[in-house]
Scaffold this active site. Structure first.
Site, short mmCIF file in Angstrom:
data_model
loop_
_atom_site.label_atom_id
_atom_site.label_comp_id
_atom_site.label_asym_id
_atom_site.label_seq_id
_atom_site.Cartn_x
_atom_site.Cartn_y
_atom_site.Cartn_z
N CYS A 1 0.86 -1.18 0.00
CA CYS A 1 0.00 0.00 0.00
C CYS A 1 0.90 1.23 0.00
O CYS A 1 1.72 1.38 0.89
CB CYS A 1 -0.89 0.06 1.23
SG CYS A 1 -1.49 -1.54 1.81
N GLU B 1 -7.42 9.13 1.10
CA GLU B 1 -6.87 8.63 -0.15
C GLU B 1 -7.95 8.27 -1.17
O GLU B 1 -9.03 7.80 -0.81
CB GLU B 1 -6.04 7.37 0.10
CG GLU B 1 -4.82 7.60 0.99
CD GLU B 1 -3.97 6.36 1.13
OE1 GLU B 1 -2.76 6.51 1.38
OE2 GLU B 1 -4.50 5.23 1.00
#
Length: 227
Positions: free
Chosen positions: A89, A151
């Site tokens: 990630c 995000e």
């Protein structure tokens, strides 16, 4: 320099990444609106006051047995230390190769880079054309009182047998899991056993999409998963 002094206890590697890496700022439609340091993009005060939203990606890497590679984030990570999450990630950076919009090539270039940085997976093991972008997920999640995430997260699947050599500055542990083993991991995390914690973005994917996609992957239908 005040921020550097204020965060003097931050690990040297993480401090360098926080101040040198420039994330891509986007609006909710994923249109690029600017760039900002990784540090500022993860300060909850900045996220809330300036509505900073940055582009990110989450890689889900399966081996040929259709087991999913998980990582436990290192103890020195600024956000979500020691939590278990999907394979990798991170964020595409504000640089030419990672700003390419066509077919999410910039994001896929960034994923290849970070798989090497974090897990030591060679680029030739994860060709950029082998990543399948499944969609994007917008979320906001505080890590603690100071740090957090906001995000627009590209979800990338890839099926490859790879060589893994984790970077201890980034990764505390790794494991491959099948569907039943992941369900057991979730049960332990929910029960508070063994101190297990999962990242909020990984949990969102698990609870909403992952098992359906996983079934398709196992049936060889990974190219039909787009959402």
């Amino acid at each position: 320099m005040g921020d550097v002094v204020a965060d003097a206890n931050m690990d040297t590697v993480q401090r360098r990444l926080m101040f040198e890496d420039e994330c891509i700022l986007v609006d909710e439609n994923d249109k690029v609106v600017g760039h900002e340091s990784k540090y500022n993009c993860h300060l909850m005060e900045k996220i809330e006051s300036e509505n900073l939203l940055h582009r990110a990606f989450s890689v889900f890497l399966f081996n040929s047995k259709y087991e999913l590679l998980l990582q436990q984030r290192s103890a020195t990570k600024v956000t979500f230390p020691l939590v278990w999450t999907n394979t990798c990630c991170s964020h595409p950076l504000f640089r030419e190769s990672e700003l390419i919009e066509e077919n999410a090539l910039g994001v896929r270039n960034a994923a290849q880079r970070k798989l090497l940085d974090e897990l030591g997976i060679p680029a030739e093991d994860v060709p950029v054309d082998q990543f399948t972008p499944l969609g994007r997920m917008l979320y906001k999640a505080p890590s603690d009182g100071k740090w957090g995430e906001h995000e627009l997260d590209y979800l990338l699947f890839i099926i490859r047998d790879v060589n893994v050599n984790p970077n201890p500055d980034e990764v505390a542990d790794i494991k491959y899991v099948n569907q039943e083993q992941l369900k057991e991991l979730l049960w332990k995390a929910d029960a508070g056993e063994e101190g297990l914690k999962l990242s909020p973005w990984f949990r969102l994917v698990v609870d909403n999409f992952l098992y359906k996609w996983w079934d398709h992957v196992e049936r060889g239908l990974s190219k039909k998963l787009l959402i």
